[in-house]
Write a protein that holds these residues in place. Structure first.
Motif, PDB file in Angstrom:
ATOM      1  N   GLU A  42       0.730  -1.127   0.111  1.00  0.00           N
ATOM      2  CA  GLU A  42       0.055   0.163  -0.079  1.00  0.00           C
ATOM      3  C   GLU A  42       0.922   1.279   0.067  1.00  0.00           C
ATOM      4  N   ILE A  43       1.833   1.225   0.755  1.00  0.00           N
ATOM      5  CA  ILE A  43       2.908   2.339   0.957  1.00  0.00           C
ATOM      6  C   ILE A  43       3.508   2.521  -0.671  1.00  0.00           C
ATOM      7  N   GLN A  44       3.779   1.486  -1.220  1.00  0.00           N
ATOM      8  CA  GLN A  44       4.329   1.580  -2.447  1.00  0.00           C
ATOM      9  C   GLN A  44       3.344   2.257  -3.580  1.00  0.00           C
ATOM     10  N   GLY A  45       2.226   1.883  -3.454  1.00  0.00           N
ATOM     11  CA  GLY A  45       1.097   2.296  -4.300  1.00  0.00           C
ATOM     12  C   GLY A  45       0.943   3.699  -4.030  1.00  0.00           C
ATOM     13  N   LEU A  46       0.716   4.073  -3.051  1.00  0.00           N
ATOM     14  CA  LEU A  46       0.495   5.290  -2.543  1.00  0.00           C
ATOM     15  C   LEU A  46       1.721   6.530  -2.921  1.00  0.00           C
ATOM     16  N   THR A  47       3.169   5.932  -2.781  1.00  0.00           N
ATOM     17  CA  THR A  47       4.139   6.649  -3.435  1.00  0.00           C
ATOM     18  C   THR A  47       4.032   6.815  -4.790  1.00  0.00           C
ATOM     19  N   TYR A  48       3.650   5.707  -5.454  1.00  0.00           N
ATOM     20  CA  TYR A  48       3.777   5.872  -6.881  1.00  0.00           C
ATOM     21  C   TYR A  48       2.529   7.156  -7.430  1.00  0.00           C
ATOM     22  N   ALA A  49       1.459   6.928  -6.528  1.00  0.00           N
ATOM     23  CA  ALA A  49       0.466   7.872  -6.756  1.00  0.00           C
ATOM     24  C   ALA A  49       0.898   9.312  -6.702  1.00  0.00           C
ATOM     25  N   LEU A  50       1.498   9.652  -5.481  1.00  0.00           N
ATOM     26  CA  LEU A  50       2.137  10.981  -5.059  1.00  0.00           C
ATOM     27  C   LEU A  50       3.202  11.274  -6.263  1.00  0.00           C
ATOM     28  N   GLU A  51       3.701  10.458  -6.731  1.00  0.00           N
ATOM     29  CA  GLU A  51       4.912  10.955  -7.837  1.00  0.00           C
ATOM     30  C   GLU A  51       4.137  11.336  -9.120  1.00  0.00           C
ATOM     31  N   GLN A  52       3.049  10.743  -9.475  1.00  0.00           N
ATOM     32  CA  GLN A  52       2.093  10.939 -10.580  1.00  0.00           C
ATOM     33  C   GLN A  52       1.574  12.265 -10.252  1.00  0.00           C
ATOM     34  N   ILE A  53       0.976  12.527  -9.290  1.00  0.00           N
ATOM     35  CA  ILE A  53       0.593  13.781  -9.022  1.00  0.00           C
ATOM     36  C   ILE A  53       1.569  14.901  -9.224  1.00  0.00           C
ATOM     37  N   GLN A  54       2.598  14.655  -8.655  1.00  0.00           N
ATOM     38  CA  GLN A  54       3.584  15.790  -8.463  1.00  0.00           C
ATOM     39  C   GLN A  54       4.017  16.101  -9.956  1.00  0.00           C
ATOM     40  N   THR A  55       4.059  15.170 -10.905  1.00  0.00           N
ATOM     41  CA  THR A  55       4.422  15.121 -12.017  1.00  0.00           C
ATOM     42  C   THR A  55       3.305  16.026 -12.876  1.00  0.00           C
ATOM     43  N   LEU A  56       2.260  15.693 -12.553  1.00  0.00           N
ATOM     44  CA  LEU A  56       0.900  16.462 -13.313  1.00  0.00           C
ATOM     45  C   LEU A  56       1.025  17.877 -12.772  1.00  0.00           C
ATOM     46  N   LEU A  57       1.389  18.249 -11.628  1.00  0.00           N
ATOM     47  CA  LEU A  57       1.360  19.563 -10.921  1.00  0.00           C
ATOM     48  C   LEU A  57       2.407  20.305 -11.794  1.00  0.00           C
ATOM     49  N   LYS A  58       3.725  19.811 -11.795  1.00  0.00           N
ATOM     50  CA  LYS A  58       4.677  20.353 -12.329  1.00  0.00           C
ATOM     51  C   LYS A  58       4.407  20.708 -13.818  1.00  0.00           C
ATOM     52  N   LYS A  59       3.757  19.959 -14.535  1.00  0.00           N
ATOM     53  CA  LYS A  59       3.341  20.383 -15.947  1.00  0.00           C
ATOM     54  C   LYS A  59       2.421  21.284 -16.046  1.00  0.00           C
ATOM     55  N   VAL A  60       1.531  21.326 -15.135  1.00  0.00           N
ATOM     56  CA  VAL A  60       0.609  22.233 -15.107  1.00  0.00           C
ATOM     57  C   VAL A  60       1.124  23.731 -14.747  1.00  0.00           C
ATOM     58  N   ASP A  61       2.356  23.618 -13.703  1.00  0.00           N
ATOM     59  CA  ASP A  61       3.114  24.900 -13.455  1.00  0.00           C
ATOM     60  C   ASP A  61       3.856  25.326 -14.404  1.00  0.00           C
ATOM     61  N   ASP A  62       4.561  24.286 -15.193  1.00  0.00           N
ATOM     62  CA  ASP A  62       5.245  24.723 -16.214  1.00  0.00           C
ATOM     63  C   ASP A  62       4.444  25.491 -17.406  1.00  0.00           C
ATOM     64  N   GLU A  63       3.484  24.730 -17.717  1.00  0.00           N
ATOM     65  CA  GLU A  63       2.571  25.325 -18.706  1.00  0.00           C
ATOM     66  C   GLU A  63       2.247  26.932 -18.368  1.00  0.00           C
ATOM     67  N   SER A  64       1.660  27.106 -17.025  1.00  0.00           N
ATOM     68  CA  SER A  64       1.153  28.582 -16.851  1.00  0.00           C
ATOM     69  C   SER A  64       2.500  29.375 -16.588  1.00  0.00           C
ATOM     70  N   ASP A  65       3.474  28.970 -16.434  1.00  0.00           N
ATOM     71  CA  ASP A  65       4.783  29.946 -16.535  1.00  0.00           C
ATOM     72  C   ASP A  65       5.082  30.224 -17.931  1.00  0.00           C
ATOM     73  N   SER A  66       4.692  29.278 -19.142  1.00  0.00           N
ATOM     74  CA  SER A  66       5.013  29.484 -20.513  1.00  0.00           C
ATOM     75  C   SER A  66       4.140  30.758 -21.114  1.00  0.00           C
ATOM     76  N   THR A  67       3.028  30.737 -20.378  1.00  0.00           N
ATOM     77  CA  THR A  67       1.888  31.785 -20.919  1.00  0.00           C
ATOM     78  C   THR A  67       2.070  32.978 -20.507  1.00  0.00           C
TER      79      THR A  67
END
Length: 67
Positions: A42-67
């Motif tokens: 369960e910890i491994q699964g939750l950690t994976y989910a956190l990493e994916q969310i962080q990646t998505l948030l970074k993409k959103v942040d990068d896209e908002s910085d470029s506009t």
């Protein structure tokens, strides 16, 4: 509520769950090896989910910085 706010709150919930499980593991609450493996999994699964969310948030942040 913006999606980024939702994701940040969800990350907090996931981190809290990881911490709860970690405390349970270190206090010896796993009744057998199967339970231990399930908790670690369960910890491994939750950690994976956190990493994916962080990646998505970074993409959103990068896209908002470029506009």
């Amino acid at each position: 509520m913006y999606i980024t706010e939702f994701l940040n709150k969800y990350k907090k919930d996931l981190n809290n769950r990881i911490n709860d499980i970690s405390i349970s593991l270190t206090s010896g609450s796993a009744s057998d090896i199967g339970h231990y493996k399930a908790m670690v999994g369960e910890i491994q699964g939750l950690t994976y989910a956190l990493e994916q969310i962080q990646t998505l948030l970074k993409k959103v942040d990068d896209e908002s910085d470029s506009t």
